[in-house]
Scaffold this active site. Sequence first.
Site, PDB file in Angstrom:
ATOM      1  N   SER A  97     -10.830  -6.582 -24.141  1.00  0.00           N
ATOM      2  CA  SER A  97     -10.432  -6.829 -25.527  1.00  0.00           C
ATOM      3  C   SER A  97      -9.540  -8.057 -25.581  1.00  0.00           C
ATOM      4  O   SER A  97      -8.830  -8.368 -24.620  1.00  0.00           O
ATOM      5  CB  SER A  97      -9.684  -5.608 -26.084  1.00  0.00           C
ATOM      6  OG  SER A  97      -9.446  -5.765 -27.471  1.00  0.00           O
ATOM      7  N   ASP A  98      -9.612  -8.745 -26.710  1.00  0.00           N
ATOM      8  CA  ASP A  98      -8.743  -9.898 -26.919  1.00  0.00           C
ATOM      9  C   ASP A  98      -8.507 -10.060 -28.411  1.00  0.00           C
ATOM     10  O   ASP A  98      -9.348  -9.665 -29.230  1.00  0.00           O
ATOM     11  CB  ASP A  98      -9.366 -11.175 -26.353  1.00  0.00           C
ATOM     12  CG  ASP A  98      -8.319 -12.270 -26.213  1.00  0.00           C
ATOM     13  OD1 ASP A  98      -7.488 -12.173 -25.283  1.00  0.00           O
ATOM     14  OD2 ASP A  98      -8.304 -13.188 -27.044  1.00  0.00           O
ATOM     15  N   GLN A  99      -7.366 -10.625 -28.738  1.00  0.00           N
ATOM     16  CA  GLN A  99      -7.031 -10.853 -30.141  1.00  0.00           C
ATOM     17  C   GLN A  99      -6.495 -12.267 -30.305  1.00  0.00           C
ATOM     18  O   GLN A  99      -5.674 -12.725 -29.506  1.00  0.00           O
ATOM     19  CB  GLN A  99      -5.973  -9.857 -30.607  1.00  0.00           C
ATOM     20  CG  GLN A  99      -5.625 -10.008 -32.080  1.00  0.00           C
ATOM     21  CD  GLN A  99      -4.578  -8.992 -32.499  1.00  0.00           C
ATOM     22  OE1 GLN A  99      -3.412  -9.140 -32.155  1.00  0.00           O
ATOM     23  NE2 GLN A  99      -5.001  -7.981 -33.233  1.00  0.00           N
ATOM     24  N   ALA A 153     -11.522  -8.760 -30.710  1.00  0.00           N
ATOM     25  CA  ALA A 153     -12.831  -8.567 -30.101  1.00  0.00           C
ATOM     26  C   ALA A 153     -12.760  -7.468 -29.061  1.00  0.00           C
ATOM     27  O   ALA A 153     -11.752  -7.325 -28.355  1.00  0.00           O
ATOM     28  CB  ALA A 153     -13.302  -9.865 -29.444  1.00  0.00           C
TER      29      ALA A 153
END
Length: 189
Positions: free
Chosen positions: A60-62, A97
């Site tokens: 996950s990434d933001q 994401a």
Amino acid sequence: MSRYRRALLERLGYPFEVAPADLDETALKGEAPAATALRLAEAKARAVAARYADALVIGSDQVADADGVAISKPEHHGAAVAQLQLLSGRTIVFHTAIALVDAASGRCSARLVDVRSTFRALSPLTIEAYLRREQPYDCAGAVKSESLGIALFERIESDDPTALIGLPLIALTGLLRDEGIDVLIPPRE
């Protein structure tokens, strides 16, 4: 995995391990913030999947997006003040994401969840008080919405309320269901 994502994942009550991806998270030249979030989520999942032959791996990434400009984690007080001054009274988008990689097959599924976030007008006194109390230097845009940072907003719009914290659980549970895992049914021992 950030402590925020770990706490969200624990809500699901399914066993998991945390393994660092250890990769460069720098945006590529000319890359849009949403594309950065998607690319990094998948890259993190694939990097870890390479070490676990039979696992489903979550990445996950933001990336916070202010009119096409990525807003990073401030890491120190001065940068956090500047970021919150920039965000004051504006609407930005937090692109979160999530990627799920089946290590055995190499198959990857990914989703992008956007959170439109409208900040209230923030006075210098409000910014200082918030930063002194919360110290959110490890959060994109210096925003820790799961805590006192919620008071910075006038409005938050999203299909997945956990996306703003960094792990969109509605999207994740959908990806897991696609892989045959229903988190409401306990795993067999």
